[in-house]
Scaffold this motif. Structure first.
Motif, PDB file in Angstrom:
ATOM      1  N   VAL A  30      41.013  80.583  39.149  1.00 54.22           N
ATOM      2  CA  VAL A  30      41.824  80.757  40.350  1.00 54.22           C
ATOM      3  C   VAL A  30      41.003  81.319  41.505  1.00 54.22           C
ATOM      4  CG1 VAL A  30      43.693  82.192  41.268  1.00 54.22           C
ATOM      5  CG2 VAL A  30      44.011  80.986  39.113  1.00 54.22           C
ATOM      6  N   CYS A  31      39.981  82.103  41.199  1.00 56.32           N
ATOM      7  CA  CYS A  31      39.214  82.801  42.239  1.00 56.32           C
ATOM      8  C   CYS A  31      38.452  81.813  43.124  1.00 56.32           C
ATOM      9  CB  CYS A  31      38.228  83.790  41.622  1.00 56.32           C
ATOM     10  SG  CYS A  31      37.251  84.624  42.897  1.00 56.32           S
ATOM     11  N   PRO A  32      38.712  81.815  44.443  1.00 59.15           N
ATOM     12  CA  PRO A  32      38.000  80.880  45.315  1.00 59.15           C
ATOM     13  C   PRO A  32      36.567  81.316  45.627  1.00 59.15           C
ATOM     14  CG  PRO A  32      39.583  82.161  46.596  1.00 59.15           C
ATOM     15  CD  PRO A  32      39.738  82.592  45.165  1.00 59.15           C
ATOM     16  N   TYR A  33      36.200  82.509  45.213  1.00 55.63           N
ATOM     17  CA  TYR A  33      34.883  83.040  45.595  1.00 55.63           C
ATOM     18  C   TYR A  33      33.918  83.200  44.420  1.00 55.63           C
ATOM     19  CZ  TYR A  33      37.680  84.040  49.636  1.00 55.63           C
ATOM     20  OH  TYR A  33      38.526  83.911  50.703  1.00 55.63           O
ATOM     21  N   GLY A  34      34.350  82.773  43.248  1.00 55.38           N
ATOM     22  CA  GLY A  34      33.481  82.932  42.087  1.00 55.38           C
ATOM     23  C   GLY A  34      33.160  84.392  41.817  1.00 55.38           C
ATOM     24  N   GLY A  50      39.641  89.931  48.195  1.00 57.46           N
ATOM     25  CA  GLY A  50      40.941  90.595  48.173  1.00 57.46           C
ATOM     26  C   GLY A  50      42.125  89.723  48.510  1.00 57.46           C
ATOM     27  N   CYS A  51      42.159  88.482  48.030  1.00 56.63           N
ATOM     28  CA  CYS A  51      43.332  87.639  48.277  1.00 56.63           C
ATOM     29  C   CYS A  51      44.439  87.950  47.274  1.00 56.63           C
ATOM     30  CB  CYS A  51      42.983  86.157  48.233  1.00 56.63           C
ATOM     31  SG  CYS A  51      42.429  85.527  46.638  1.00 56.63           S
ATOM     32  N   GLY A  52      44.054  88.341  46.064  1.00 51.83           N
ATOM     33  CA  GLY A  52      45.038  88.692  45.046  1.00 51.83           C
ATOM     34  C   GLY A  52      45.539  87.520  44.226  1.00 51.83           C
TER      35      GLY A  52
END
Lengths: 649, 142
Positions: A590-594, A616-618
């Motif tokens: 899910v993490c867009p930033y790896g 910090g998108c959550g």
């Protein structure tokens, strides 16, 4: 923090902005009775120095460990009140703001009772959340003083020049074999009496004279890791097959058997598989187009310098930089075959092809001839690819085409006083300095302007002749023009592969694919990702002047970061409760930033967040099936407490 | 139906677009009904469907999740994640017998204060005739 929450609630009147619609006295009394609230006070301007003193005094006198400020939007003064907490000696993240101005008093000024009730509930929600707040530690990073500039057009070159002048080391990468971008292919520029190539030449000279700038041509961005102040960059340098021993003798070109359209002349002339993109190209080294090269090795045999090596491989380059400037430019809109007769008749060309034909140093030496004859009737059609003129067109105005069209029409007029020149337009937008005068001059030079709404119909007759038919808006009549040459003033579109770059650097884009600024007006040269800046047409159409301006602006903005020794980042990032984590790794996907990976701890796999990468998108917290993944400042329990407080009396 | 029924609607608004739109509605002195209680999250992708179920379970008459338009997400595509989750959640809510008018996912950019006002009025108009959500009739556990 295990101590009992001791909350102070501070309610601002904001002059009459809040107090005019919210019954402050009633709200203060209500707040006093909320759980864990030790003190509730109001003041006319809580953000003012005396207002801030009230809070500090409360913290000390009542031994508070949480603060709720009910005032304006947190975007306005959250920062101010965090500082107040820090000055009073408690952690700045033990603050919760309640937006009772923008989201209450101002929108419900017609109903004082409802506004008061809503203010109470909003404060109740904030008090509930405040009870669960935790002290957080700000994250700091050391700032690397190097910069990566992506794109060697005028925007990238001016950004590189300015940053180098400030003393930063600049790595400029360009995926094409030459620097200069689209401007290098323009003929005489309006007003400046300078040609595109000379302007690029001047900028290049300034760039090349700096020992702080390293230029990598044939080079693409492969990967970016890390974050603001400390980006780890991977580049791929594609083989050029010719090295710097090349002395431009041109023997190789004579023996190359391949003929392909020359993209640097927009297909007006052809080139060989080994070629120099254009005469003044930097670096002045031939290049082999490996896609079209037949590997006959004739060039290798004749090269007197032994400069050609067809076995050259791609090369990986690794760098560390503190900031990234994306100046990846644009591409001209290419009409599909048949649109306005393009690709059907050789008499229908684009504005860029015309620019090349009118350039004395270009493939036709500045001569405008079709099938050996000078065109008598020339029709320009503007807004090709822009303003939704055709189904394939983009909705925006490309900004440079009107002026460029008029400039080219005037250049034709100089040499061809007898020619009939028409400019068919949706609207003439000659907004840049001096362009309106150019428009007037065109009128005086008997260049005829006509306005269309529905796209003109370009009819290619069986004998090769062309007619243009359209409905003229001013005279409200159908007009029929014979044309020997039709010039399509094509607009700009986002560059090919920009999605690849933006995915690697993690920058958003607008509906048409141009990169998105952090804020159109307030932060026009910054990306929303910290440490990433945007310059030139990569954010949308600009003329040469605007591109250079934005290059300098991005450099200036980047230097405000690069001059700092360290950067501070809000710690509202993801955090794992290792006890609860089952190591399912859903969060990783899910993490867009790896920013999340699995680590093995006491033979158990658990997720781990890299605080340098997490923005910090959550999203991970929302997807965690066990509730192990949380977000500081927005934990499940904190958000649920707000829901509960909103609903339960 | 009682004329005095005032639905309580919980709004999850992303910090960068929708929360800013709500602020803009205020600075522009627009008017909308006071039934909407906003919870700020950094991204619509942070909204766990459990929060929404919790809201309904605790008596919310409606829930609105508002995020940036697709392609505009501050976190690249958190809103798309929200869209996926909420599409699934809508089916779950249907199973529970919660009327579809009670839940909305909307893209509201920072400049679209008017859109928020329109959405708020629409939601209220549709929820009022439904009356309060009767939680005891809804088989929700958890």
């Amino acid at each position: 923090m295990n101590e009992e929450p001791r909350i102070g609630v501070y309610i601002c009147h904001c002059g009459v902005n809040i107090a005019g619609s919210v019954n402050i006295k009633e709200v203060v009394e209500y707040a006093k009775n909320l759980p864990n609230v030790i003190e509730a006070r109001d003041y006319i301007f809580m953000c003012s120095a005396p207002g801030q003193e009230i809070i500090k005094e409360g913290i000390k006198k009542c031994n508070l460990n949480r603060v709720v400020v009910a005032a304006c939007s947190p975007t306005m003064h959250e920062h101010t009140f965090r500082n107040v907490l820090a000055e009073a000696g408690i952690n700045p993240y033990l603050l919760e703001m309640v937006n009772i101005r923008e989201q209450c008093s101002w929108v419900h000024s017609d109903n004082k009772e409802a506004a008061t009730t809503k203010a109470k509930i909003l404060i109740k929600m904030a008090v509930a959340k405040a009870s669960l707040l935790e002290p957080l530690k700000e994250i700091t990073f050391k700032v690397n003083k190097n910069v990566l500039v992506i794109g060697g057009g005028v925007a990238g070159l001016s950004a590189a020049r300015d940053l180098a002048a400030k003393g930063f080391k600049v790595y400029l990468i360009e995926r094409k074999p030459v620097i200069g971008g689209n401007t290098a292919r323009l003929g005489r520029l309006a007003h400046a009496e300078i040609k595109g190539i000379d302007l690029v030449g001047e900028l290049s000279r300034q760039v090349l004279s700096s020992p702080n700038i390293h230029i990598y041509v044939d080079t693409e961005l492969a990967n970016v890791d890390g974050s603001v102040g400390d980006f780890k960059i991977k580049l791929v340098k594609n083989p050029r097959y010719v090295n710097e021993k090349c002395n431009l003798c041109g023997e190789c070109v004579k023996v190359c058997p391949v003929d392909v359209p020359n993209e640097y002349e927009f297909g007006v002339s052809s080139r060989k598989a080994i070629y120099l993109p254009f005469r003044e190209a930097y670096p002045p080294i031939y290049v082999v187009d490996s896609e079209n090269c037949t590997r006959c090795f004739e060039c290798v045999k004749v090269c007197p310098m032994n400069a050609i090596n067809l076995a050259e491989k791609t090369e990986e380059i690794e760098l560390t930089v503190g900031a990234i400037i994306i100046a990846a430019g644009h591409e001209p809109y290419e009409p599909p075959i048949g649109e306005f007769g393009y690709g059907v008749s050789s008499r229908v060309i684009t504005l860029f092809q015309l620019e090349r034909m009118l350039d004395e140093a270009g493939p036709t030496k500045g001569e405008l001839k079709l099938d050996g004859r000078e065109p008598k009737n020339i029709v320009f059609i503007t807004c090709v690819g822009s303003l939704n003129t055709t189904p394939n067109a983009y909705p925006y105005c490309s900004r440079m085409c009107c002026s460029s069209t008029i400039k080219n029409a005037l250049m034709i007029r100089e040499k061809h006083p007898e020619a009939n020149i028409y400019i068919l337009h949706r609207d003439i937008r000659t907004y840049s300095r001096g362009d309106e005068q150019l428009y007037l001059k065109a009128g005086e030079s008997l260049i005829r302007f006509a306005r269309y709404r529905e796209a003109p119909n370009v009819i290619v007759n069986p004998d090769g002749s062309i007619n243009v038919r359209f409905f003229e808006e001013t005279i409200q009549e159908e007009v029929f023009l014979p044309a020997d040459l039709v010039v399509l003033s094509v607009g700009m579109k986002p560059p090919k592969d920009i999605d690849k770059v933006r995915t690697i650097v993690k920058v958003g884009c607008g509906p048409e694919g141009f990169l998105r600024e952090a804020h159109l007006k307030l932060r026009p040269v910054e990306a929303a990702t910290d440490g990433v800046y945007l310059a030139g047409t990569v954010t949308g159409p600009k003329n040469v002047i605007e591109s250079i301006e934005s290059g300098s602006a991005a450099a200036s903005k980047a230097s405000t970061l690069l001059t700092k020794e360290e950067v501070r980042v809000e710690p509202l990032i993801a955090v794992v409760d290792e006890e609860r984590c089952s190591g399912c790794s859903i969060c990783i996907g899910v993490c867009p930033y790896g920013a999340i990976r699995l680590k093995t701890q006491e033979e158990v796999r658990v997720a781990e967040v890299d605080p340098a990468l997490c923005k910090g998108c959550g999203a991970c917290a929302a997807s965690c099936p066990t509730g192990a993944m949380q977000q500081f400042g927005f934990k499940d329990a904190q958000l649920k407490s707000q829901v509960l407080a909103a609903l339960i009396e | 139906m009682s004329k005095d029924f005032e639905p309580r609607i919980v709004v999850f608004a992303c910090n960068w677009c929708s929360y800013a739109a709500l602020d803009l509605a205020g600075t522009s002195r627009m008017k909308y009904p006071p039934n909407f209680l906003v919870i700020r999250v950094m991204c619509s992708g942070r909204v766990d469907p459990q929060f929404i179920l919790e809201a309904f379970r605790r008596g919310a008459d409606g829930v609105l999740v508002a995020g940036c338009h697709p392609g505009d997400c501050h976190y690249i595509e958190g809103n798309i994640k929200a869209l996926r989750r909420m599409t699934l959640l809508k089916r779950v809510l249907e199973e529970f017998g919660i009327e579809k008018e009670r839940f909305r996912l909307e893209w509201i950019s920072a400049s679209e204060a008017e859109k928020f006002v329109r959405v708020a009025n629409e939601m209220l108009e549709k929820i009022k005739p439904l009356g309060p959500l009767k939680v005891e009739e809804v088989h929700m556990h958890g």
